[in-house]
Design an enzyme around this catalytic site. Structure first.
Site, PDB file in Angstrom:
ATOM      1  N   LYS A  89      35.024 -19.170   2.123  1.00 19.84           N
ATOM      2  CA  LYS A  89      35.389 -18.005   2.937  1.00 19.84           C
ATOM      3  C   LYS A  89      36.821 -18.142   3.440  1.00 19.84           C
ATOM      4  CE  LYS A  89      30.744 -18.388   4.997  1.00 19.84           C
ATOM      5  NZ  LYS A  89      30.513 -19.836   5.064  1.00 19.84           N
ATOM      6  N   VAL A  91      37.571 -22.921   6.877  1.00 23.96           N
ATOM      7  CA  VAL A  91      37.748 -23.355   8.268  1.00 23.96           C
ATOM      8  C   VAL A  91      36.880 -24.562   8.637  1.00 23.96           C
ATOM      9  CG1 VAL A  91      35.968 -21.886   9.319  1.00 23.96           C
ATOM     10  CG2 VAL A  91      38.076 -22.314  10.554  1.00 23.96           C
ATOM     11  N   TYR A  92      35.868 -24.883   7.833  1.00 21.32           N
ATOM     12  CA  TYR A  92      34.949 -25.954   8.227  1.00 21.32           C
ATOM     13  C   TYR A  92      35.661 -27.313   8.245  1.00 21.32           C
ATOM     14  CZ  TYR A  92      31.176 -22.542   7.474  1.00 21.32           C
ATOM     15  OH  TYR A  92      30.373 -21.430   7.529  1.00 21.32           O
ATOM     16  N   VAL A  93      35.608 -27.937   9.423  1.00 17.09           N
ATOM     17  CA  VAL A  93      36.216 -29.249   9.647  1.00 17.09           C
ATOM     18  C   VAL A  93      37.653 -29.275   9.077  1.00 17.09           C
ATOM     19  CG1 VAL A  93      35.767 -31.747   9.667  1.00 17.09           C
ATOM     20  CG2 VAL A  93      33.852 -30.166   9.363  1.00 17.09           C
TER      21      VAL A  93
END
Ligand SMILES: NC(=O)c1ccc[n+]([C@@H]2O[C@H](COP(=O)([O-])OP(=O)(O)OC[C@H]3O[C@@H](n4cnc5c(N)ncnc54)[C@H](OP(=O)(O)O)[C@@H]3O)[C@@H](O)[C@H]2O)c1
Length: 324
Positions: A79, A53-55
């Site tokens: 994740k 999900v990061y950026v």
């Protein structure tokens, strides 16, 4: 740099993990991320945390480019489970979701395996039996080395691992809780459970999203940074007593002649249940004091002085008189 056992996995990881949530975000383009990565490698960090999900997947893409020539010397996490829909960042742990997201993450990271694969948060459905079975399949396929859980309660981890053990499946071997001077709930059940069960712990937000750096002063939310950008972090941390703790921590750091960021990270690392705090930075200037946490001599006296700044959480039962 010291290398410490990650629970009972047999892996040895650096005593600091670097979290790549900033990679590809505001003020942290590929070149800056590369400089941060190289500085981490120079000092001996072999452990990098990421998430799909990061950026919007960009952090995984950047990390993948940076690790490509030395993949086998590193321990890489990612994740699944935050966000919406069955796209690259979707939630839920149906077999369909898990199989989909692992392929997406492997592709973005440019690797054929993920060392530590985290469920990013607990979801009620599907039942844990189905989830643990799907994760075990990934281990048997060689796509994941160790399943792991973030933001789970201790009972959820214990239940999942009981199911895994009863079926001969891979249990969670690492957890990732929030833990810092302002958020100490992990001390009650998660950290003792992990010590007892040989589960590795890499805790996040050692600076409480930046507030413990002291840069926000008293309620000054106009300073550039996470508290200004994120309503979730403002809700989590922006209150009077937390600003007071940050101020008092800065005074102790001054007294000991160290940077407040170094002290905040060293305090987290000093808990015997913590394998490695995950440090975060969006540039080299921010990174340096977090690395200097390794130089702090965390005496019992200093530890007690810092711990006294925030309330020690209550026991898991109500018999406070039996606290050691
Ligand atoms: N599992 C989860 O749910 C979860 C949640 C959060 C994080 N994580 C992981 O844990 C890692 C670290 O978490 P975190 O970023 O919340 O850690 P943190 O240490 O609490 O906060 C790091 C942030 O504080 C600010 N900062 C850092 N050094 C500073 C300095 N010297 N002076 C002033 N400000 C400074 C920067 O944000 P600004 O520049 O924006 O102020 C930086 O991004 C993440 O990268 C991610 O891998 C996991």
């Amino acid at each position: 740099m010291k290398y410490v056992p990650l629970g009972n996995t047999g892996l040895k990881v650096s005593e600091l993990c670097f979290g790549t949530m900033t990679f590809g975000g505001e003020g942290c383009d590929f070149d800056t991320a590369g400089a941060i990565y190289n500085r981490c490698r120079d000092i001996g960090i072999n452990f990098f945390d990421c998430a799909n999900v990061y950026v919007g997947g960009e952090s995984e893409r950047i990390l993948g480019r940076l690790i490509k020539d030395e993949r086998d010397t590193l321990v890489i996490t990612t994740k699944l489970g935050m966000g919406a829909g069955i796209d690259a960042t979707g939630p839920g742990y149906s077999r369909t979701h898990i199989m989909h997201h692992v392929e997406q993450s492997l592709r973005r990271l440019g690797t054929d395996h993920i060392d530590i694969y985290f469920l990013h948060r607990f979801h009620e459905q599907p039942p844990l039996d189905d989830v643990m079975r799907a994760l075990d399949d990934l281990v048997r396929q060689g796509k994941v080395r160790y399943p792991a859980a973030s933001n789970f309660a201790a009972w959820q981890i214990a239940k999942a691992n009981g199911i895994a053990h009863a079926n001969g499946w891979s249990p969670f071997r690492c957890i990732q809780p929030m833990y810092n001077l302002l958020k100490r709930q992990a001390e009650v059940e998660l950290l003792p459970m992990s010590e007892s069960e040989g589960v590795g712990v890499i805790s996040y937000s050692p600076l409480a999203g930046g507030i413990l750096s002291g840069k926000y002063g008293k309620k000054n939310l106009e300073v550039d940074g996470r508290l200004k950008e994120s309503e979730a972090y403002r809700k989590r941390y922006a209150n009077h007593s937390n600003f007071d703790v940050a101020k008092s921590l800065a005074k102790i750091a001054e007294q000991y002649g160290c940077h407040v960021v170094s002290l905040a990270v060293a305090w987290v690392a000093a808990h015997p249940g913590i394998t490695a705090p995950i440090i975060g930075a969006r540039n080299l200037d921010q990174l340096e004091p977090a690395l200097k946490s390794l130089d702090i001599n965390m005496t019992r006296e200093l530890h007690e002085q810092v711990s006294a700044l925030s309330p020690r959480p209550g026991l898991a039962t109500d018999r406070e008189e039996e606290r050691a």
